[in-house]
Design an enzyme around this catalytic site. Structure first.
Site: not given
Length: 276
Positions: A49, A54, A79, A112
């Site tokens: 994930d 990120y 996401k 998200h």
């Protein structure tokens, strides 16, 4: 109930999603992310994930390729970030995520955060990508009951997953009950509350009784609550240890004692306050 790391839950569209996976929030891009992902897959994980925000999708893709496991055996999630929400911008963001990952499809793509008023347009983009066969399942993250109710008024396709902050201090029972009634699978982010629960007395006593770590007890509690869980680690020994939770079972009393630790306490933002 999951009996091994390979076990899956069937989403409402028939796609099989692993109960357990690796999360890579705050994992450094490049070799750190690549090594963590490769180690996880080598040790039996099949679900990874990540998210655009990120900023480690390239490293995740590198780790996937290094692991050498057939793509169809893996379940890869990303996401769409808040500033990319909207119809056209989401379509564009999805292509960029795929490019960074080096993949030609995703198994799951999530909104998200709900934010204020763009998520319906974003959802239309996810529905298009799903219908076009670019994503095997679509879902949301951090959606509260009122967000889901609003989305469902106009959605053609119901979300398959809602990924929420979930741990013994934040059990989100109302959201979980709503999702269960709607056939939406709940997934936990920050299942270990970013390490804040590891010296809790109740959890420590239960862990000692089962000859397990506190982290293993919490992750087992997730699974017995029928919540998919994706703990983060970059250390191989911890990646292995986190997944060593299929050889014991918590009693009903232990489950209730853990749930009773709830204080509606978040480590992440409140979705009703993170408006954009």
């Amino acid at each position: 109930m999951a009996k091994s790391l390979k076990d899956t839950v069937k989403l409402h569209n028939g796609v099989e999603m692993p109960w357990f996976g690796l999360g890579v929030f705050k994992v450094e891009n490049g070799s750190v992310a690549a090594n963590a992902v490769e180690a996880a897959i080598r040790n039996g994980y099949r679900s990874i994930d990540t998210a655009a925000i990120y900023k480690n999708e390239e490293g995740v893709g590198e780790g996937i390729r290094a692991a050498g496991v057939a793509r169809e055996e893996l379940f890869i999630t990303s996401k769409v970030w808040n500033e990319d929400q909207g119809y056209e911008t989401t379509l564009d963001a999805f292509e960029k995520s795929l490019e960074r990952l080096g993949l030609d499809y995703l198994d799951l793509y999530l909104i998200h955060w709900p934010g204020k008023d763009k998520y319906k347009d974003t959802w239309r983009a996810l529905e298009k990508l799903y219908k076009d066969g670019r994503i095997r399942a679509i879902g949301v993250s951090n959606f509260q009951v009122h967000h889901l109710e609003e989305l469902l008024k106009d959605a053609e396709i119901k979300p398959m997953v809602n990924q929420i902050e979930f741990h013994p201090r934040l059990t989100q029972k109302e959201v979980r009950d709503f999702c269960k009634a709607q056939g939406i699978q709940v997934e936990a982010w920050s299942p270990l509350m970013q390490g804040q629960l590891l010296d809790n007395d109740v959890l420590s006593q239960i862990a000692e009784k089962h000859n397990k770590s506190v982290a293993q007890v919490i992750l087992r509690w997730d699974l017995q609550n029928e919540v998919v869980t994706i703990p983060k680690s970059i250390k191989e020994h911890r990646i292995i240890e986190n997944a060593d939770i299929f050889d014991f079972e918590l009693s009903q009393e232990e489950m209730e004692n853990i749930s009773a630790l709830n204080k509606d306490e978040r480590v992440g933002p409140n979705p009703d306050e993170l408006l954009f």
